[in-house]
Design a protein around this motif. Sequence first.
Motif, PDB file in Angstrom:
ATOM      1  N   ARG A   1      31.465 -21.611  -5.611  1.00 56.31           N
ATOM      2  CA  ARG A   1      32.880 -21.613  -5.211  1.00 56.31           C
ATOM      3  C   ARG A   1      33.464 -22.988  -5.537  1.00 56.31           C
ATOM      4  O   ARG A   1      33.518 -23.873  -4.667  1.00 56.31           O
TER       5      ARG A   1
ATOM      6  N   GLY B   1      37.385 -28.237   0.283  1.00 56.53           N
ATOM      7  CA  GLY B   1      38.542 -27.905  -0.542  1.00 56.53           C
ATOM      8  C   GLY B   1      39.534 -29.047  -0.567  1.00 56.53           C
ATOM      9  O   GLY B   1      39.855 -29.622   0.473  1.00 56.53           O
TER      10      GLY B   1
ATOM     11  N   GLY C   1      39.590 -24.092  -0.077  1.00 53.87           N
ATOM     12  CA  GLY C   1      40.550 -24.484  -1.100  1.00 53.87           C
ATOM     13  C   GLY C   1      41.226 -23.281  -1.730  1.00 53.87           C
ATOM     14  O   GLY C   1      40.744 -22.146  -1.650  1.00 53.87           O
ATOM     15  N   GLU C   2      42.351 -23.535  -2.350  1.00 51.02           N
ATOM     16  CA  GLU C   2      43.092 -22.459  -3.000  1.00 51.02           C
ATOM     17  C   GLU C   2      42.490 -22.173  -4.369  1.00 51.02           C
ATOM     18  O   GLU C   2      42.192 -23.089  -5.140  1.00 51.02           O
ATOM     19  N   LYS C   3      42.308 -20.886  -4.670  1.00 50.95           N
ATOM     20  CA  LYS C   3      41.796 -20.522  -5.989  1.00 50.95           C
ATOM     21  C   LYS C   3      42.851 -20.814  -7.057  1.00 50.95           C
ATOM     22  O   LYS C   3      44.032 -20.537  -6.871  1.00 50.95           O
ATOM     23  N   ILE C   4      42.384 -21.393  -8.123  1.00 53.71           N
ATOM     24  CA  ILE C   4      43.281 -21.746  -9.226  1.00 53.71           C
ATOM     25  C   ILE C   4      43.138 -20.695 -10.312  1.00 53.71           C
ATOM     26  O   ILE C   4      42.054 -20.499 -10.869  1.00 53.71           O
TER      27      ILE C   4
ATOM     28  N   THR D   1      42.653 -29.191  -0.867  1.00 53.45           N
ATOM     29  CA  THR D   1      43.975 -29.000  -0.269  1.00 53.45           C
ATOM     30  C   THR D   1      43.915 -28.518   1.175  1.00 53.45           C
ATOM     31  O   THR D   1      44.946 -28.185   1.747  1.00 53.45           O
ATOM     32  N   SER D   2      42.736 -28.472   1.760  1.00 51.95           N
ATOM     33  CA  SER D   2      42.587 -27.867   3.086  1.00 51.95           C
ATOM     34  C   SER D   2      42.286 -28.917   4.147  1.00 51.95           C
ATOM     35  O   SER D   2      41.271 -29.618   4.064  1.00 51.95           O
TER      36      SER D   2
ATOM     37  N   MET E   1      29.514 -25.880  -5.183  1.00 50.43           N
ATOM     38  CA  MET E   1      30.542 -25.753  -6.216  1.00 50.43           C
ATOM     39  C   MET E   1      30.138 -24.779  -7.314  1.00 50.43           C
ATOM     40  O   MET E   1      31.002 -24.226  -8.004  1.00 50.43           O
TER      41      MET E   1
ATOM     42  N   GLU F   1      36.358 -24.211  -5.836  1.00 49.34           N
ATOM     43  CA  GLU F   1      37.525 -24.681  -5.098  1.00 49.34           C
ATOM     44  C   GLU F   1      37.192 -25.080  -3.664  1.00 49.34           C
ATOM     45  O   GLU F   1      38.069 -25.513  -2.919  1.00 49.34           O
TER      46      GLU F   1
END
Length: 298
Positions: free
Chosen positions: A285, A236, A291-294, A238-239, A282, A287
């Motif tokens: 999933r 992810g 990762g944060e779901k968009i 952002t993680s 991917m 993200e």
Amino acid sequence: MPMELSFFIEVLVGGLLAGMMYSLVALGFVLIFKASGIFNFAQAAMVLFAAMFIAGMNQRYGVPFWLAIPITIVLMIGVAWIIERVVLRPLVNQEPIIMFMSTIGIFFALIGFAEIIWGSRSRSLDVGIPTDPIFVGDMLFQSYDLVAGAIAIVLVLMLALFAQRTRMGRVLRAVADDHQAAQAVGIRLNTVWVVVWSIAGFVAVVAGVVWGGNLGVQPVMVDVAFKALPVLLLGGLTSIHGAIIAGLIIGAGESLAEVYLGPIIGGGIDNWFAYVIAMAFMVYRPEGMFGEKIIERI
């Protein structure tokens, strides 16, 4: 311990140690993306750039290795400041693709600038880490890999603690959640950007030293650093903890696949295995694992 199990553990540990190095570089991507929303394509070039400067100062001018490293760290912080001031600041509020393309330009500029100064030939880099094999029962490990892995583990934990426990880490998370809200409460985005780019530069120095000592300072280091990309996709963008876990998965997976699947489907699996795993994941999933779901509202 059975020989088959001993060999499996050797391969697994070697892959996990390599995975920590991938995680280390991936954290540079994550921190910059969290702070600015920029996917820093130039992170791999920063690794090679730092390694070339350390090797060049040591071999051409006789600068001691222990002195070349802090000089290069200061240099990379200066590079971070220049990138923020000259390239990124004028592009604030531009489309993400424009920011991304700017980092591609930085990628080639850094490599080109380093080659102008130091040349493009491969250089050895003696970092003082022992290379003698170590036996643990029936298992054989390379001391260099163990020391390099330990360095990566310590730095990864430090970066994770920085992001979770320090004031600047909280500021970074606030900026990542909402840029405009962060500015409204007095957070200066330019300062945050300089800090995270400086951290990415410091990470590049460490990765450049460790990989340069193992592989030599050569363009192939960029390909190794790019292994952080499937780590990002898997963990992810952002993680921080996602980058750590994904790095371990990728490192262990490609090492085991090379040893156990290589004789069946051919060698060179470690060149593409990580990317195939990331792309396959991917599909289910996009993200990443953490990762944060968009969610886009139309």
